[in-house]
Scaffold this motif. Structure first.
Motif, PDB file in Angstrom:
ATOM      1  N   ALA A 327       0.846  -1.197   0.000  1.00 31.58           N
ATOM      2  CA  ALA A 327       0.000   0.000   0.000  1.00 31.58           C
ATOM      3  C   ALA A 327       0.877   1.241   0.000  1.00 31.58           C
ATOM      4  O   ALA A 327       2.014   1.222   0.467  1.00 31.58           O
ATOM      5  CB  ALA A 327      -0.914   0.021   1.227  1.00 31.58           C
ATOM      6  N   GLU A 328       0.333   2.338  -0.513  1.00 31.60           N
ATOM      7  CA  GLU A 328       1.005   3.623  -0.408  1.00 31.60           C
ATOM      8  C   GLU A 328       0.841   4.148   1.019  1.00 31.60           C
ATOM      9  O   GLU A 328       0.119   3.585   1.830  1.00 31.60           O
ATOM     10  CB  GLU A 328       0.445   4.608  -1.431  1.00 31.60           C
ATOM     11  CG  GLU A 328       0.664   4.152  -2.862  1.00 31.60           C
ATOM     12  CD  GLU A 328       0.736   5.295  -3.858  1.00 31.60           C
ATOM     13  OE1 GLU A 328       0.809   6.468  -3.423  1.00 31.60           O
ATOM     14  OE2 GLU A 328       0.718   5.024  -5.064  1.00 31.60           O
ATOM     15  N   SER A 329       1.517   5.246   1.312  1.00 30.21           N
ATOM     16  CA  SER A 329       1.524   5.898   2.611  1.00 30.21           C
ATOM     17  C   SER A 329       2.504   5.209   3.556  1.00 30.21           C
ATOM     18  O   SER A 329       3.219   4.265   3.178  1.00 30.21           O
ATOM     19  CB  SER A 329       0.126   5.963   3.238  1.00 30.21           C
ATOM     20  OG  SER A 329       0.098   6.960   4.260  1.00 30.21           O
ATOM     21  N   LEU A 330       2.526   5.691   4.787  1.00 32.44           N
ATOM     22  CA  LEU A 330       3.516   5.240   5.762  1.00 32.44           C
ATOM     23  C   LEU A 330       3.132   5.778   7.130  1.00 32.44           C
ATOM     24  O   LEU A 330       2.203   6.564   7.281  1.00 32.44           O
ATOM     25  CB  LEU A 330       4.912   5.756   5.369  1.00 32.44           C
ATOM     26  CG  LEU A 330       5.070   7.278   5.267  1.00 32.44           C
ATOM     27  CD1 LEU A 330       5.760   7.870   6.489  1.00 32.44           C
ATOM     28  CD2 LEU A 330       5.834   7.661   4.006  1.00 32.44           C
ATOM     29  N   GLY A 331       3.867   5.344   8.141  1.00 32.64           N
ATOM     30  CA  GLY A 331       3.761   5.928   9.459  1.00 32.64           C
ATOM     31  C   GLY A 331       2.639   5.408  10.329  1.00 32.64           C
ATOM     32  O   GLY A 331       2.435   5.907  11.433  1.00 32.64           O
ATOM     33  N   GLY A 332       1.898   4.404   9.857  1.00 35.16           N
ATOM     34  CA  GLY A 332       0.846   3.831  10.672  1.00 35.16           C
ATOM     35  C   GLY A 332       1.378   2.739  11.583  1.00 35.16           C
ATOM     36  O   GLY A 332       2.521   2.287  11.458  1.00 35.16           O
ATOM     37  N   THR A 344       4.555   5.656  -5.041  1.00 39.83           N
ATOM     38  CA  THR A 344       4.684   7.005  -4.498  1.00 39.83           C
ATOM     39  C   THR A 344       5.507   7.953  -5.365  1.00 39.83           C
ATOM     40  O   THR A 344       5.343   9.169  -5.270  1.00 39.83           O
ATOM     41  CB  THR A 344       5.328   6.949  -3.104  1.00 39.83           C
ATOM     42  OG1 THR A 344       6.577   6.252  -3.206  1.00 39.83           O
ATOM     43  CG2 THR A 344       4.418   6.223  -2.124  1.00 39.83           C
ATOM     44  N   HIS A 345       6.408   7.426  -6.192  1.00 39.62           N
ATOM     45  CA  HIS A 345       7.292   8.269  -6.986  1.00 39.62           C
ATOM     46  C   HIS A 345       7.127   8.043  -8.488  1.00 39.62           C
ATOM     47  O   HIS A 345       8.035   8.338  -9.269  1.00 39.62           O
ATOM     48  CB  HIS A 345       8.749   8.032  -6.571  1.00 39.62           C
ATOM     49  CG  HIS A 345       9.076   8.584  -5.213  1.00 39.62           C
ATOM     50  ND1 HIS A 345       8.549   8.064  -4.061  1.00 39.62           N
ATOM     51  CD2 HIS A 345       9.857   9.637  -4.833  1.00 39.62           C
ATOM     52  CE1 HIS A 345       9.005   8.748  -3.026  1.00 39.62           C
ATOM     53  NE2 HIS A 345       9.791   9.704  -3.463  1.00 39.62           N
TER      54      HIS A 345
END
Length: 383
Positions: A327-332, A344-345
């Motif tokens: 999945a995209e995103s982060l920090g969870g 993401t890029h």
């Protein structure tokens, strides 16, 4: 709340006074679009209309400013909305931005495909090379945009040195602090003018809310941002603000676990025959390790790795794990895996900012580290 209080104490209490009418420990969510006036212009507590201000959003903005050590905090609907507002407040046609050559693809896309069409010039540079930064700065440079640790190659930039370069040129220095969070790094303490966050990530921390934040030291710049926040209107809603505050209450605990898990995983993967290279500032041979140790209070939960088997191996690995969800995103709190060149890029493919095609990015969660390590090793075994 005093600055002498511990970060964890401030994260729980700043801007979170109990409700005086009921004694509720948790302040209510002000789920309202407008506020009754005591006569024309008689605003209660300064609140008129939810786009200009909302008590729930105000509590988050107060908390953000405190944790970053700034004078003014602002909450937005997304991290890119925060960045867009800040850049609008600073730039005019003909101005110039110098940005790192390894930043979030969406940040580069925002400037390269939106602001440049309005007459803004953009140059990207290796931010770890201070001489290169000095050479890139011109009399027209108004913004030095720094991302440290960077996304996804985990480069570490010297904030204090870059502030010196930027200020000497008359530019403001903005630091995207999303990867570190305020718990691990406070760029304003090194002289930066503004800090940006995707609060979606570590601040919210539970993959259930979208948001962005700015913390600014200078009163004049803050007033420009405040006007645009109201005039353009990309503000966070009260439920989004409340969820973000709830996440911040456990930020210190989560960042400690993210960091320890990522450190253990990086040390395991660096010796694996299927792995060509691991990018993690907690590793002693990382080129920014010593600087990160001085500038940060921990190394965070993000790491990237290049697979020895090339792009095909990277794609296979990204699709082979189970606890690390694709999945995209982060920090969870949960671990995620991504293939940046097509996720993401994707917007920087074919440019100087293109990400290696054999690179996989890990957002290491707070699950049991043995379980996470086993999941990755099982994925690598499938290559």
């Amino acid at each position: 709340m005093s600055d002498s209080h511990d970060f964890s104490t401030r994260a729980i209490h700043v801007g979170q006074e109990f409700d005086p009418s009921t004694g509720s420990v948790i302040p209510p969510i002000y789920q309202t679009s407008t506020f009754v006036q005591d006569g024309i212009g008689g605003f209660r507590g300064g609140y008129e209309y939810a786009r200009s201000a909302n008590p729930t959003r105000s509590s988050l903005e107060t908390l953000l400013a405190d944790l970053e050590g700034g004078a003014h905090g602002f909450s937005f609907a997304s991290g890119l909305a925060a960045e867009d507002t800040l850049l609008r407040a600073v730039l005019k046609p003909g101005d110039h931005i110098v940005m790192g050559n390894d930043v979030y693809g969406g940040t580069h896309r925002l400037i390269d495909r939106t602001f440049t069409s309005w007459g803004i010039e953009l140059d990207t540079v290796e931010m770890m090379n201070l001489d290169a930064v000095r050479a890139a700065v011109t009399p027209k440079t108004r913004v030095l945009w720094v991302e440290t640790p960077s996304n996804p190659l985990m480069k570490i930039s010297d904030i204090a040195a870059l502030v010196e370069i930027g200020h000497a040129a008359g530019a403001i220095v903005v630091v995207d602090n999303t990867f570190a969070s305020p718990y691990l790094q406070n760029p304003l303490a090194f002289g930066a003018d503004a800090v940006s966050h995707s609060t979606t990530k570590y601040l919210g921390g539970h993959s259930d809310v979208l948001g962005g934040g700015l913390v600014i030291a200078d009163d004049e710049l803050a007033e420009k941002v405040r006007f645009l926040q109201f005039a353009v209107g990309a503000v966070s809603g009260p439920m989004d603000a409340w969820l973000t505050v709830r996440g911040i209450k456990t930020l210190a605990l989560r960042m400690e676990k993210h960091s320890s898990n990522a450190q253990a995983i990086a040390e395991t993967l660096v010796a694996h025959p299927a792995v060509e290279r691991v990018y993690y500032p907690g590793l002693a041979d990382h080129p920014g390790h010593d600087l990160a140790a001085r500038q940060m209070r921990g190394f965070g939960g993000m790491l990237s790795l290049q697979l020895a088997g090339g792009p095909a191996a990277a794609r296979t690995f990204a699709e082979s794990t189970s606890l690390f969800q694709l999945a995209e995103s982060l920090g969870g709190v949960e671990s995620l895996i991504g293939y940046p060149t097509e996720m993401t890029h994707a917007s920087v493919r074919g440019t100087a900012l293109a990400v290696p095609e054999n690179l996989v990015r890990l957002s290491v969660g707070i699950e049991g580290v043995d379980d996470l390590t086993a999941d990755l090793l099982e994925g690598l075994a499938r290559l």
